[in-house]
Write an enzyme that holds these catalytic residues in place. Structure first.
Site, short mmCIF file in Angstrom:
data_model
loop_
_atom_site.label_atom_id
_atom_site.label_comp_id
_atom_site.label_asym_id
_atom_site.label_seq_id
_atom_site.Cartn_x
_atom_site.Cartn_y
_atom_site.Cartn_z
N ARG A 1 -30.10 -27.65 11.52
CA ARG A 1 -29.26 -27.43 10.33
C ARG A 1 -29.94 -26.57 9.28
O ARG A 1 -29.31 -25.84 8.55
CB ARG A 1 -28.93 -28.78 9.67
CG ARG A 1 -27.68 -29.41 10.18
CD ARG A 1 -27.18 -30.46 9.19
NE ARG A 1 -26.59 -31.59 9.89
CZ ARG A 1 -25.37 -31.58 10.42
NH1 ARG A 1 -24.62 -30.50 10.33
NH2 ARG A 1 -24.90 -32.64 11.05
N ASP B 1 -25.38 -27.93 13.28
CA ASP B 1 -26.42 -28.64 14.02
C ASP B 1 -26.13 -28.70 15.51
O ASP B 1 -25.01 -28.41 15.97
CB ASP B 1 -26.50 -30.08 13.51
CG ASP B 1 -25.30 -30.89 13.99
OD1 ASP B 1 -24.14 -30.41 13.82
OD2 ASP B 1 -25.49 -31.99 14.57
N PHE C 1 -22.23 -21.79 21.89
CA PHE C 1 -22.52 -22.78 20.86
C PHE C 1 -23.52 -22.21 19.87
O PHE C 1 -24.51 -21.60 20.25
CB PHE C 1 -23.08 -24.04 21.52
CG PHE C 1 -23.09 -25.22 20.60
CD1 PHE C 1 -21.94 -25.97 20.38
CD2 PHE C 1 -24.26 -25.58 19.94
CE1 PHE C 1 -21.96 -27.05 19.52
CE2 PHE C 1 -24.29 -26.66 19.07
CZ PHE C 1 -23.12 -27.39 18.86
N VAL C 2 -23.24 -22.39 18.57
CA VAL C 2 -24.14 -21.82 17.56
C VAL C 2 -24.69 -22.89 16.63
O VAL C 2 -24.07 -23.94 16.43
CB VAL C 2 -23.42 -20.73 16.72
CG1 VAL C 2 -23.02 -19.56 17.59
CG2 VAL C 2 -22.21 -21.30 15.99
N GLY D 1 -21.18 -29.70 8.48
CA GLY D 1 -21.61 -28.33 8.71
C GLY D 1 -21.30 -27.36 7.57
O GLY D 1 -21.85 -26.27 7.50
N ASP E 1 -13.08 -23.90 16.03
CA ASP E 1 -13.23 -23.70 17.48
C ASP E 1 -11.86 -23.85 18.13
O ASP E 1 -11.09 -22.90 18.16
CB ASP E 1 -14.25 -24.73 17.97
CG ASP E 1 -14.66 -24.52 19.41
OD1 ASP E 1 -14.72 -23.35 19.83
OD2 ASP E 1 -14.93 -25.51 20.11
N GLU F 1 -14.52 -24.88 6.02
CA GLU F 1 -15.08 -25.34 7.30
C GLU F 1 -16.25 -24.47 7.71
O GLU F 1 -16.36 -23.31 7.29
CB GLU F 1 -13.99 -25.24 8.38
CG GLU F 1 -13.22 -26.53 8.60
CD GLU F 1 -13.95 -27.48 9.54
OE1 GLU F 1 -15.19 -27.42 9.64
OE2 GLU F 1 -13.26 -28.30 10.19
N ASP F 2 -17.13 -25.04 8.53
CA ASP F 2 -18.22 -24.22 9.07
C ASP F 2 -17.72 -23.33 10.19
O ASP F 2 -17.97 -22.14 10.21
CB ASP F 2 -19.36 -25.13 9.56
CG ASP F 2 -18.87 -26.27 10.46
OD1 ASP F 2 -17.63 -26.40 10.64
OD2 ASP F 2 -19.70 -27.02 10.99
P1 5GP Z 1 -12.48 -27.68 16.56
O1 5GP Z 1 -11.75 -28.91 16.14
O2 5GP Z 1 -11.99 -26.41 15.86
O3 5GP Z 1 -12.59 -27.52 18.03
O4 5GP Z 1 -13.99 -27.89 16.15
C1 5GP Z 1 -14.35 -27.93 14.89
C2 5GP Z 1 -15.69 -28.59 14.67
O5 5GP Z 1 -16.51 -28.68 15.83
C3 5GP Z 1 -16.45 -27.73 13.73
O6 5GP Z 1 -16.13 -28.03 12.42
C4 5GP Z 1 -17.87 -28.06 14.06
O7 5GP Z 1 -18.27 -29.17 13.34
C5 5GP Z 1 -17.84 -28.36 15.52
N1 5GP Z 1 -18.23 -27.14 16.29
C6 5GP Z 1 -17.42 -26.33 17.00
N2 5GP Z 1 -18.11 -25.32 17.55
C7 5GP Z 1 -19.39 -25.48 17.17
C8 5GP Z 1 -20.59 -24.75 17.40
O8 5GP Z 1 -20.65 -23.71 18.06
N3 5GP Z 1 -21.72 -25.23 16.82
C9 5GP Z 1 -21.73 -26.38 16.07
N4 5GP Z 1 -22.90 -26.76 15.58
N5 5GP Z 1 -20.62 -27.08 15.83
C10 5GP Z 1 -19.46 -26.65 16.38
MG MG Z 2 -17.05 -28.87 10.84
#
Ligand code: 5GP
Ligand code: MG
Length: 473
Positions: free
Chosen positions: A455, A449, A442-443, A336, A393, A389-390
């Site tokens: 994407r 993606d 969710f975005v 991402g 979460d 990071e993208d």
């Molecule tokens: P975390 O480990 O912080 O819960 O999640 C991190 C990863 O989950 C992000 O780097 C991303 O790849 C994916 N992710 C979390 N939220 C979203 C979202 O709203 N949209 C998308 N496309 N990916 C997400």
């Molecule tokens: Mg990511």
């Protein structure tokens, strides 16, 4: 002891030559030339350039001139001074009584007494002029003219270096200079929607000028009490455009002003772009609130391409400042980070390295939920690492990655994320650079993606996803 004029000119020229021969963007070069000329001549200075229709001169870079003077109206290449069609310097010793001045009242109001215009010659044609506006009577000497001519030549060099790829070969026409002028504008837009509109115009290759003219609408004695400054002028269409992003009901006042303007200036073509029309235009281009009409399955756009670009630029500026004396290694987390990283590194001004990490997820019920599938290729030991990071979460992914990197003894470790969904945080991870905070939805888009879809959207949006799937990654 004060410098003699000759020494002052020499010093300013030497400095300007160094800037023109440096790698700074062309607009910084032109800005520096205008400033140096203004200082040495103790006058206002403007670099005016021909538009693509070759009939108007546009103030592009100015120093020491009031805004109302720069917005006095479009300069007709034949009615104003005349140095451009002549291809030779023109001197106006007394602006008050000279027919070569297109807007004598405005010159008088700005206190301008004498003027000197020296054409900017590029490949044998005049493409603009360096204009000196002096507030006291000035007998421009040969030395003064030689100095401004040197500056005009430097302007041509600065312009030439940006257009060389286009002017190579047989197309040594001034037309080939016009597209490059776009890169030279240093415009500060009052509103992001104006920037979006300018992008659309660029996309369709329509030349534009931002707020070139203020129209006086009401006057009491000598004072202008009401004015109207349209947002854009499109030289190719000879058309002014006023954007209104206000609700339809609130435009009545603006409409009244416009009617007034049309009565007072019947030759001026102006159009008002309403919010609805404007949104439709933006949607075609993939942004704005109606974007879903093009991108299938989008519920709502959160951040337009322009908003993202602005924000990424700010984050990059901060990183460039913080890492002025350290070479950072930007470490992207697949996949991402793609768009964000690509735009970010192009806005960072310090030398840097780039690498990336591949990760995958186990079943979330498992303890070790994150697994590294592709490790860093460059050595991170002793390096100043910034994890890119993208979106953060829960923070679980990032906290795992930070742990992994700490074992390798980096010199420093920072984190940068485009999006931050703070409300869902489980692991407490430090975030040093954040683009936007996002709500608990969710975005997708701009690299993010949903099941490998979306994407390539240029904006960030909330997709239409059936509720029970919204938590999938
Ligand atoms: P975390 O480990 O912080 O819960 O999640 C991190 C990863 O989950 C992000 O780097 C991303 O790849 C994916 N992710 C979390 N939220 C979203 C979202 O709203 N949209 C998308 N496309 N990916 C997400
Ligand atoms: Mg990511």
């Amino acid at each position: 002891m004060p410098l003699t004029k000759e020494k002052e000119y020499y010093k300013a020229t030497r400095r300007a030559v160094a800037i023109v021969n440096s790698s700074v963007p062309a607009k910084e070069k032109l800005d520096a030339i205008a400033r140096a000329t203004a200082r040495c001549m103790e006058s206002g200075v403007s670099i005016v350039l021909l538009d693509s229709t070759k009939t108007k001169l546009i103030h592009n870079f100015s120093w020491g001139l009031p805004k109302f003077f720069l917005r006095k109206g479009l300069l007709d290449v034949h009615k104003s001074l005349g140095e451009v069609p002549l291809g030779q310097p023109v001197i106006v010793p007394d602006a008050g009584s000279d027919s070569r001045i297109q807007f004598p009242e405005m010159a008088a109001k700005a206190g301008i007494v004498s003027m000197l215009g020296v054409p900017v010659m590029l490949h044998g044609s005049a493409v603009g002029s360096v204009r000196v506006y002096s507030r006291k009577h000035f007998e421009y000497t040969n030395q003064d003219i030689a100095f401004v001519t040197a500056m005009a030549n430097l302007v041509a060099l600065a312009l030439g270096s940006t257009t060389s790829s286009q002017t190579e070969g047989a197309t040594k026409d001034i037309k080939s200079v016009a597209p490059s002028l776009r890169q030279l504008r240093s415009v500060t837009f009052a509103h992001p929607s104006e920037r979006d509109f300018a992008n659309i115009l660029d996309f369709y290759d329509i030349e534009w000028v931002y707020e070139p003219r203020s129209f006086p609408l009401k006057q009491e004695d000598d004072k202008i009490t009401e004015m109207f400054t349209p947002d854009f002028y499109l030289p190719g269409l000879d058309l002014y455009v006023e954007l209104t992003t206000m609700k339809q009901g609130l435009v009545t006042r603006k409409n009244r002003k416009l009617r007034h303007l049309r009565e007072m200036y019947p030759d001026v073509k102006i159009t008002l772009l309403y919010k609805n029309d404007y949104d439709k235009l933006l949607a075609k281009y993939g942004g704005g609130p109606l974007a879903q009409t093009r991108a299938h399955g989008i519920k709502r756009v959160l951040f337009s391409a322009t908003e993202i670009a602005d924000r990424v630029q700010l984050v990059a500026q901060q990183i460039s400042k913080d890492y002025a004396s350290r070479r950072p290694l930007l470490l992207g987390v697949q996949r991402g980070f793609l768009c964000f990283m690509a735009d970010l590194i192009r806005c960072i001004t310090v030398p840097l390295d780039v690498d990336f990490l591949g990760i995958s997820y186990y079943d979330r019920s498992d303890d070790a939920a994150v697994k590294i599938t592709k490790d860093v290729d460059l050595s991170v030991t002793g390096r100043h690492v910034i994890v890119v990071e993208d979106i953060i979460d829960t923070g679980i992914t990032l906290s795992y990655i930070l742990g992994h990197l700490k074992e390798r003894h980096t010199a420093s470790l920072a984190t940068c994320t485009l999006l931050d969904r703070r409300v869902r945080r489980l692991a407490d991870v430090p975030l040093d650079y954040v683009g936007f905070e996002v709500p608990d939805e969710f975005v997708v888009g701009y690299g993010l993606d949903y099941k490998e879809e979306y994407r390539n959207l240029p904006f960030i949006a909330i997709p239409v996803i059936r509720k029970q799937r919204a938590k999938e990654k």
